[in-house]
Design a protein around this motif. Structure first.
Motif: not given
Length: 302
Positions: A97-106, A119-124, A198-205
């Motif tokens: 779920l968190t991985m999917a949420a992180g990817g959707t956010l990105a 778009e450079a601020l996607t990391g932010f 949290v780590i999976l959400s970061f990696l997905a983004s």
């Protein structure tokens, strides 16, 4: 044995009051229900509070008396039980779920920021929203839908099969053995579980932004590292712990007091899930107001 006149008079007054109340309820049923709702609400709230205090107070004793049960429950929370251990454990569900949420956010962040040329601020966005909003809420929902619902069903089945009464008959404190042990296991398991989320959400983004959209990895990491506040991570963990305690207390209450056979257990699971989802978003709102306030401790300039 003689009965005094005063006792007879008091008995007649009591009987007349009961009769008048019954007549009033029969004549005005809708008004009676309306007036009884506040009383029922506060009575139910008192039952919840009493049960929660009993369970929390028994946690130290339960940890010393039932360590094997606590270890078993930690494994059940983390990896699931039986055939669901590979695909249905809380770690797998919350991580997905968190991985999917992180990817959707990105995806949404890159497209929306690209419309105005930043778009450079996607990391932010990944560092800011994942930590403060996305990961805690999604992890809380996943915990309620997996371990929370399972706890309600387990305790409800034990209640309708009279296993809880059997424990009390054997001299075992059922709240301590069934509820407090699950609270301890949930508190132990939430730290690594939320870390993985949290780590999976970061990696997905990062994967979506860099590998799929072609943004420079150095550019993404620069803005991500710049706006990732370690203090926000700490508060995010505290928020996850608060949500875990609230979810476990709610689900154990509804399961412990389930009634009405198998259908009653289903009703208890539904009520527990609905209540815990409301609590998850409420805790997120209250924690955000308490910690970040109106300014949010955030400055985009520079």
């Amino acid at each position: 044995m003689t009965v005094s006149n005063s006792e007879v008079a008091n008995s007649e007054v009591a009987n007349s009051e009961v009769t008048n109340a019954a007549v009033f309820r029969s004549l005005y049923p809708r008004l009676t229900r309306t007036l009884s709702r506040p009383v029922g609400f506060f009575s139910n709230l008192g039952d919840h509070t009493t049960f929660y205090l009993r369970a929390l107070r028994a946690m130290p004793h339960a940890a010393m008396r039932y360590p094997k049960e606590v270890v078993r429950l930690i494994a059940e929370i983390s990896m699931g039980a039986g055939t669901l251990a590979m695909i249905g454990g809380t770690v797998a569900i919350v991580g997905f779920l968190t991985m999917a949420a992180g990817g959707t956010l990105a995806v949404q962040g890159y497209a929306s920021l690209g419309n105005i040329g930043i778009e450079a601020l996607t990391g932010f966005l990944a560092a800011f929203i994942n930590v403060r909003i996305s990961a805690p809420v999604v992890a809380g929902i996943g915990l309620a839908a997996t371990f929370g619902a399972g706890v309600t069903a387990q305790l409800g089945a034990m209640r309708i099969n009279e296993e809880v009464d059997a424990l009390e008959t054997m001299g075992i404190n059922s709240v301590e053995y069934l509820v407090s042990t699950r609270l301890i296991a949930g508190l132990v398991a939430i730290a690594p579980l939320y870390s993985i989320a949290v780590i999976l959400s970061f990696l997905a983004s990062q994967f979506v932004t860099v590998a799929l959209f072609g943004q420079s990895g150095g550019l993404y990491n620069h803005y991500f590292d710049t706006f990732l506040n370690p203090l926000d991570l700490l508060w995010s963990f505290m928020q996850a712990v608060a949500m875990a305690i609230a979810i476990l207390l709610i689900h154990t209450y509804f399961g412990y007091f389930a009634s009405g056979g198998p259908s009653g257990v289903g009703v208890a699971v539904g009520n527990a899930v609905r209540t815990s989802l409301i609590v998850v978003v409420s805790v997120t709102l209250l924690v955000s107001l308490a910690i970040y306030g109106s300014n949010g401790n955030f400055n985009l300039s520079g």
